[in-house]
Scaffold this motif. Structure first.
Motif, short mmCIF file in Angstrom:
data_model
loop_
_atom_site.label_atom_id
_atom_site.label_comp_id
_atom_site.label_asym_id
_atom_site.label_seq_id
_atom_site.Cartn_x
_atom_site.Cartn_y
_atom_site.Cartn_z
N GLN A 65 73.12 -13.77 87.40
CA GLN A 65 72.44 -14.29 86.21
C GLN A 65 70.98 -13.80 86.16
OE1 GLN A 65 73.89 -15.56 83.77
NE2 GLN A 65 72.57 -16.97 82.67
N LEU A 72 67.48 -8.06 79.95
CA LEU A 72 67.24 -8.49 78.58
C LEU A 72 65.81 -8.13 78.17
CD1 LEU A 72 68.70 -12.09 78.10
CD2 LEU A 72 69.29 -10.05 76.84
N ASN A 76 63.73 -12.08 74.45
CA ASN A 76 65.04 -12.74 74.34
C ASN A 76 65.41 -13.58 75.56
OD1 ASN A 76 65.43 -11.57 71.84
ND2 ASN A 76 66.51 -9.80 72.68
N SER A 78 64.65 -16.50 76.43
CA SER A 78 64.95 -17.90 76.13
C SER A 78 66.41 -18.10 75.75
CB SER A 78 64.04 -18.41 75.02
OG SER A 78 64.26 -17.67 73.84
N LEU A 79 67.11 -17.03 75.38
CA LEU A 79 68.53 -17.14 75.03
C LEU A 79 69.40 -17.49 76.24
CD1 LEU A 79 68.85 -14.03 72.70
CD2 LEU A 79 68.63 -16.42 72.02
N LEU A 80 68.88 -17.27 77.43
CA LEU A 80 69.65 -17.56 78.65
C LEU A 80 69.61 -19.02 79.07
CD1 LEU A 80 68.77 -14.51 80.90
CD2 LEU A 80 70.91 -14.95 79.70
N GLU A 82 70.31 -22.70 79.68
CA GLU A 82 71.54 -23.50 79.62
C GLU A 82 71.43 -24.65 80.60
OE1 GLU A 82 74.28 -20.40 80.54
OE2 GLU A 82 73.81 -20.42 82.66
#
Length: 150
Positions: A65, A72, A76, A78-80, A82
């Motif tokens: 991860q 990336l 971007n 912040s798209l990871l 979770e």
């Protein structure tokens, strides 16, 4: 016809070559205790092996991860983000996954606007249903620096 005296003694004397019932019971008890000890050692070693395997898989998933984050674009990342996402052993989202993955993105880390800290935490499954021992979370962190733009 009479047998010679030496042969009569051997024939008439009870045999002492067999085992008594007490000796057999004691031998079986010792065997049972030994097998119980071996069984315990085997179950503990299998559980330890499973804990080590789960920890290794969780570490590999966390590192993967982090590698995704490095590939990336900086904007971007912040798209990871979770929280307790169920994943399988390959890190793929799966509703029946045995691992829980949390990815935390901290922009402007340490007061630096060009640094972002990414922390991936994986909670592996417990090795057995009766105990939660051995399922400590695995965390991997890294800093990603915004590329210099001339």
């Amino acid at each position: 016809m009479s047998l010679p005296r030496q042969l009569q003694r051997k024939v008439l004397r009870p045999s002492s070559g067999g085992y008594s019932l007490l000796e057999v019971v004691v031998a079986l008890a010792i065997l049972g205790i030994s097998l119980a000890g071996i069984y315990k050692v085997m179950t503990v070693s299998m559980q330890t092996r499973q804990v080590a395997l789960n920890h290794y898989v969780a570490t590999v998933m966390a590192n993967n991860q982090i590698e995704r984050a490095k590939n990336l674009a900086f904007g971007n990342l912040s798209l990871l983000a979770e929280s307790e996402l169920r994943v399988d052993e390959l890190g793929t989202t799966d509703a029946n996954g045995r691992y829980l993955r949390t990815t935390t993105i901290e922009p402007v880390w340490g007061g630096e606007s060009n640094l972002t800290r990414i922390t991936v935490t994986i909670l592996p499954p417990a090795p057995n249903r009766r105990s939660t021992a051995g399922n400590d979370p695995v965390s991997v962190s890294t800093l990603i620096k915004k590329p210099y733009a001339p």
